[in-house]
Write a protein that holds these residues in place. Structure first.
Motif, short mmCIF file in Angstrom:
data_model
loop_
_atom_site.label_atom_id
_atom_site.label_comp_id
_atom_site.label_asym_id
_atom_site.label_seq_id
_atom_site.Cartn_x
_atom_site.Cartn_y
_atom_site.Cartn_z
N THR A 221 4.29 5.70 -5.39
CA THR A 221 4.27 5.84 -6.85
C THR A 221 3.31 6.95 -7.26
O THR A 221 3.63 7.77 -8.14
CB THR A 221 3.86 4.51 -7.50
OG1 THR A 221 4.74 3.49 -7.06
CG2 THR A 221 3.88 4.59 -9.01
N GLU A 222 2.15 7.02 -6.62
CA GLU A 222 1.19 8.08 -6.94
C GLU A 222 1.76 9.45 -6.59
O GLU A 222 1.59 10.41 -7.34
CB GLU A 222 -0.11 7.83 -6.18
CG GLU A 222 -0.88 6.62 -6.66
CD GLU A 222 -2.10 6.31 -5.79
OE1 GLU A 222 -2.35 7.07 -4.83
OE2 GLU A 222 -2.76 5.31 -6.07
N GLY B 126 0.82 -1.21 0.00
CA GLY B 126 0.00 0.00 0.00
C GLY B 126 0.85 1.26 0.00
O GLY B 126 0.59 2.22 -0.73
N VAL B 127 1.90 1.28 0.82
CA VAL B 127 2.80 2.43 0.87
C VAL B 127 3.52 2.59 -0.46
O VAL B 127 3.71 3.70 -0.95
CB VAL B 127 3.81 2.28 2.04
CG1 VAL B 127 4.92 3.29 1.94
CG2 VAL B 127 3.09 2.39 3.37
N GLN B 128 3.92 1.48 -1.07
CA GLN B 128 4.61 1.54 -2.36
C GLN B 128 3.69 2.13 -3.43
O GLN B 128 4.11 2.96 -4.24
CB GLN B 128 5.06 0.13 -2.76
CG GLN B 128 5.97 0.09 -3.96
CD GLN B 128 6.48 -1.32 -4.21
OE1 GLN B 128 5.95 -2.28 -3.68
NE2 GLN B 128 7.50 -1.43 -5.04
N ALA C 101 2.45 12.57 -9.10
CA ALA C 101 1.89 13.90 -8.84
C ALA C 101 2.99 14.96 -8.80
O ALA C 101 2.83 16.06 -9.36
CB ALA C 101 1.13 13.89 -7.51
N VAL C 102 4.11 14.65 -8.20
CA VAL C 102 5.22 15.61 -8.15
C VAL C 102 5.76 15.84 -9.55
O VAL C 102 6.07 16.98 -9.93
CB VAL C 102 6.33 15.10 -7.19
CG1 VAL C 102 7.59 15.91 -7.35
CG2 VAL C 102 5.83 15.15 -5.76
N ALA C 103 5.86 14.79 -10.35
CA ALA C 103 6.35 14.94 -11.72
C ALA C 103 5.40 15.81 -12.53
O ALA C 103 5.85 16.62 -13.36
CB ALA C 103 6.51 13.58 -12.37
#
Length: 105
Positions: free
Chosen positions: A85-86, A79-81, A90-92
């Motif tokens: 990734t999300e 779940g943390v992984q 979002a930062v990208a």
């Protein structure tokens, strides 16, 4: 044959029969004792086996609980992984495309 020779033969035969009977009785006594000892040892092994099996069952239960904990931790890590990734995506998107060193004309 004289009476002394016949009596000596009968005495020798009686002695052999007596010794044979003693050996047979001694061997039968030894076998009975060994059977009793083996039965006692088998009983002790059976009791030890029950005790050991109970201990192994407890250990198996503990391993099952640890496996369940590892499964929960693995689910949390997955779940943390996924969330990481999300966040990266979002930062990208916020940063935009990477600046290029050579500007195309």
């Amino acid at each position: 044959m004289s009476v002394e020779v016949v009596s000596m033969i009968i005495t020798a035969a009686s002695l052999l029969i007596t010794l044979g009977g003693m050996f047979f009785a001694g061997f039968a006594w030894m076998i009975r004792r060994m059977d009793e000892k083996f039965a006692k040892v088998d009983e002790q092994f059976a009791q030890a086996e029950v005790s050991i099996n109970a201990r192994f069952e407890k250990v198996d239960e503990r391993f099952d609980r640890v496996d369940q904990k590892f499964d929960r931790i693995d689910e949390r890590i997955n779940g943390v992984q996924t969330e990481l990734t999300e966040v990266k995506v979002a930062v990208a998107r916020l940063e935009g495309p990477r600046p290029r060193l050579i500007i195309p004309h």
